[in-house]
Design a protein around this motif. Structure first.
Motif, PDB file in Angstrom:
ATOM      1  N   GLN A 338       7.394   7.650  -8.070  1.00 50.47           N
ATOM      2  CA  GLN A 338       7.690   6.571  -9.025  1.00 50.47           C
ATOM      3  C   GLN A 338       6.515   6.397  -9.970  1.00 50.47           C
ATOM      4  N   ARG A 339       6.799   6.092 -11.232  1.00 51.17           N
ATOM      5  CA  ARG A 339       5.739   5.864 -12.211  1.00 51.17           C
ATOM      6  C   ARG A 339       5.178   4.462 -12.035  1.00 51.17           C
ATOM      7  N   ARG A 340       3.879   4.372 -11.969  1.00 53.30           N
ATOM      8  CA  ARG A 340       3.185   3.087 -11.882  1.00 53.30           C
ATOM      9  C   ARG A 340       2.080   3.047 -12.934  1.00 53.30           C
ATOM     10  N   ALA A 374       9.039 -12.718  -6.687  1.00 56.41           N
ATOM     11  CA  ALA A 374       8.316 -13.739  -7.442  1.00 56.41           C
ATOM     12  C   ALA A 374       7.919 -13.187  -8.807  1.00 56.41           C
ATOM     13  N   GLY A 375       8.029 -14.021  -9.851  1.00 57.98           N
ATOM     14  CA  GLY A 375       7.587 -13.608 -11.167  1.00 57.98           C
ATOM     15  C   GLY A 375       8.352 -12.407 -11.674  1.00 57.98           C
ATOM     16  N   VAL A 376       7.615 -11.352 -12.063  1.00 63.15           N
ATOM     17  CA  VAL A 376       8.243 -10.157 -12.622  1.00 63.15           C
ATOM     18  C   VAL A 376       8.635  -9.158 -11.545  1.00 63.15           C
ATOM     19  N   LEU A 377       8.423  -9.503 -10.269  1.00 61.96           N
ATOM     20  CA  LEU A 377       8.698  -8.575  -9.178  1.00 61.96           C
ATOM     21  C   LEU A 377      10.161  -8.628  -8.757  1.00 61.96           C
ATOM     22  N   PRO A 420       1.367  -1.932 -10.450  1.00 56.18           N
ATOM     23  CA  PRO A 420       2.619  -2.455 -11.006  1.00 56.18           C
ATOM     24  C   PRO A 420       3.501  -1.364 -11.609  1.00 56.18           C
ATOM     25  N   LEU A 421       4.767  -1.675 -11.737  1.00 57.01           N
ATOM     26  CA  LEU A 421       5.699  -0.832 -12.455  1.00 57.01           C
ATOM     27  C   LEU A 421       5.466  -0.993 -13.965  1.00 57.01           C
ATOM     28  N   PRO A 422       5.814   0.012 -14.773  1.00 58.27           N
ATOM     29  CA  PRO A 422       5.611  -0.109 -16.227  1.00 58.27           C
ATOM     30  C   PRO A 422       6.309  -1.329 -16.822  1.00 58.27           C
ATOM     31  N   GLU A 423       7.542  -1.612 -16.356  1.00 61.26           N
ATOM     32  CA  GLU A 423       8.252  -2.778 -16.902  1.00 61.26           C
ATOM     33  C   GLU A 423       7.603  -4.090 -16.482  1.00 61.26           C
ATOM     34  N   GLU A 424       6.932  -4.088 -15.341  1.00 58.48           N
ATOM     35  CA  GLU A 424       6.209  -5.287 -14.921  1.00 58.48           C
ATOM     36  C   GLU A 424       4.984  -5.503 -15.795  1.00 58.48           C
ATOM     37  N   SER A 425       4.174  -4.458 -15.955  1.00 60.21           N
ATOM     38  CA  SER A 425       2.942  -4.601 -16.730  1.00 60.21           C
ATOM     39  C   SER A 425       3.233  -4.917 -18.198  1.00 60.21           C
ATOM     40  N   VAL A 438      -9.422  -2.380 -12.978  1.00 62.22           N
ATOM     41  CA  VAL A 438      -9.864  -1.561 -11.847  1.00 62.22           C
ATOM     42  C   VAL A 438      -8.687  -0.727 -11.339  1.00 62.22           C
ATOM     43  N   LYS A 439      -8.987   0.257 -10.511  1.00 64.78           N
ATOM     44  CA  LYS A 439      -7.922   1.077  -9.944  1.00 64.78           C
ATOM     45  C   LYS A 439      -7.049   0.247  -9.007  1.00 64.78           C
ATOM     46  N   PRO A 440      -5.756   0.479  -9.003  1.00 65.25           N
ATOM     47  CA  PRO A 440      -4.893  -0.194  -8.024  1.00 65.25           C
ATOM     48  C   PRO A 440      -5.207   0.306  -6.631  1.00 65.25           C
ATOM     49  N   GLY A 441      -4.851  -0.498  -5.621  1.00 68.43           N
ATOM     50  CA  GLY A 441      -5.249  -0.163  -4.263  1.00 68.43           C
ATOM     51  C   GLY A 441      -4.096   0.058  -3.304  1.00 68.43           C
ATOM     52  N   LEU A 442      -4.388   0.837  -2.289  1.00 69.07           N
ATOM     53  CA  LEU A 442      -3.451   1.016  -1.185  1.00 69.07           C
ATOM     54  C   LEU A 442      -3.266  -0.293  -0.434  1.00 69.07           C
TER      55      LEU A 442
END
Length: 493
Positions: A338-340, A374-377, A420-425, A438-442
């Motif tokens: 999936q694209r993030r 919640a929110g854009v999720l 986040p997903l592209p549509e979320e960001s 910063v880099k997203p995390g596991l």
């Protein structure tokens, strides 16, 4: 843990406050016992590691020149304990309190390694380099888990209403209510607001804020502390609190044994970015710029690379077993790509174990009306697209394990904000976009603080707090807590 002695409660009769006057703050029997226990544990860990390391190295016939092994061991123990003392590792204000306790412990151990290394170099001791780089990390590997284990019974007792420090809060009604609710949500931090002072005292009989009695006015704070035996005076924002009045309050509290804590009302920063300095006799709260480069980031990158590689090797049998289970359960690919959106808004492809049916993305549009996120999720507790094996994988976050490949490749970190997903960001407000610095995390603060059960605002606040106040000690604490959150399965669906 023995329950603390309760502070003297105020009794209001016909508008007159009657108290049993005390001249000293309440002394809790658990406090010195816990502190001495931590000191003893650190000393025992240090001595055991040093003696064991000495036995192993001497068995391999490693010598240290004219200095006998017993002498080297004694010097090592003295330097380590001295460094811990100088770094105020055993200060009661940090014991059991978040990442600061571990940060000081790490700083103390690192200082002892530097001191040992320089001393060995100056003395020209053969084999000393190996000694220093074996003993130092070995002590850390033992001392950090022991500290965490010591916390567990303390936090458990605080969750039961024991071992809490009585707090007298003074400030605006709304900010005091916020403080009370925060302390109740996080009892492991050790605060319990037992009484409140307001600007007007709200002198009516029986007035309470969030179930906490109002006992007086701001100008009666020091006297209330002496009467009630409170350990902390928490000053929250209010127009009344001018610099001169805060200074006078600090003077009035001298000799009471109570600690004065002032909330920084103008900002929401904490951790290593805050520094208190004095310029021209003025106390200034300096906020340094967030650190996104430098030596600590190099260390973080190194930990990401080495840690992800070791975890992939260690978990290889588990990864293989999960892959087989997915293939047996439903037809389709084992991995889901999936694209993030990653650091600085750059897209990347995330890799996960497939937990849904193969046409899950196409079915999402039909489920938007029942979205529980919640929110854009987009989230659903009982998503019909999730497979039987997928439900188990999601509960224990095992579907996230392939993301170790993303960490190894450099597009993710072991610890960071949620990717986040592209549509979320695309729907992020400017302040929320700071998550992308910063880099997203596991895993991250969101992972150990409720995961999908969090509100959108709380999730954003935690991610922004991580971006602003990042430190190696915070990363270590999050990684440690992740194991508990994952094995407990809280907030995962």
């Amino acid at each position: 843990m023995s329950e603390q002695v309760q502070p003297t409660r105020h009794r209001q009769v016909a508008g007159v406050t009657s108290t049993n006057r005390t001249t000293h703050p309440t002394v809790n029997s658990w406090e010195p016992a816990y502190r001495y226990g931590v000191i003893a544990a650190d000393i025992v860990c240090t001595v055991l590691v040093v003696v064991l390391a000495g036995a192993v190295l001497s068995a391999n016939h490693l010598t240290f020149g004219p200095l006998p092994l017993l002498g080297l061991e004694a010097v090592t123990v003295a330097i380590v304990i001295g460094s811990l003392f100088l770094n105020r590792v055993w200060n009661t204000t940090v014991l059991g309190q978040g990442a600061e306790e571990f940060r000081r412990l790490g700083r103390g151990l690192f200082g002892s390694v530097v001191a040992l290394g320089l001393g060995a170099l100056a003395a020209g001791l053969p084999g000393a380099r190996l000694w220093v780089f074996v003993v130092g990390p070995a002590i850390a590997l033992v001392a950090f888990p022991v500290r965490y284990l010591l916390r567990r019974p303390l936090h458990r007792a605080r969750g039961e209403g024991k071992c809490l420090l009585p707090v007298l809060a003074a400030g605006n009604v709304d900010t005091v209510k916020d403080l009370i609710s925060r302390t109740r949500r996080a009892p492991h931090l050790g605060w319990r607001v037992d009484a409140v002072c307001t600007v007007d005292g709200r002198a009516e009989i029986g007035v309470e804020l969030e179930g906490t009695p109002v006992v007086g006015r701001f100008n009666e704070l020091a006297e209330q502390v002496r009467r009630g035996g409170y350990r902390i005076v928490a000053v929250t924002p209010d127009a009344y609190w001018t610099p001169r009045r805060l200074q006078q309050l600090a003077w009035d509290l001298e000799g009471t044994g109570a600690e004065m804590v002032v909330a920084a009302a103008l900002m929401d920063f904490a951790g290593p970015r805050l520094h208190v300095t004095g310029v021209l006799g003025m106390p200034l709260l300096r906020v340094t710029e967030p650190s996104f480069t430098g030596f600590r980031r190099v260390v973080k990158t190194l930990v990401d690379k080495v840690g992800s590689f070791l975890l992939l090797c260690l978990l290889a049998p588990v990864l293989l077993g999960v892959a087989v289970a997915i293939m047996v359960d439903t037809r389709g690919p084992v991995l889901y790509k999936q694209r993030r959106v990653g650091k600085d808004g750059k897209p990347f492809t995330i890799v996960k174990f497939r937990t849904m049916v193969t046409n899950a993305d196409a079915l999402r549009a039909k489920l938007e009306k029942v979205n529980e996120g919640a929110g854009v999720l987009f989230k659903m507790k009982h998503d019909p697209r999730v497979t039987a094996v997928g439900r188990v994988l999601r509960r224990y976050s095992m579907d996230e394990l392939p993301q170790l490949l993303n960490v190894l490749a450099g597009s993710m970190s072991l610890v960071g904000p949620r990717p986040p997903l592209p549509e979320e960001s695309a729907r992020y407000a400017p302040d929320v976009r700071r998550r992308l610095l910063v880099k997203p995390g596991l895993t991250g603060l969101w992972q150990v603080s409720g995961r999908s059960d969090l509100s959108w605002e709380e999730s954003v606040r935690l991610d922004l707090r991580y971006v602003e106040d990042w430190s190696l000690a915070l990363d270590a604490l999050i990684l440690w807590k992740t194991f508990r959150a994952v094995f407990g399965g809280q907030g995962a669906y």
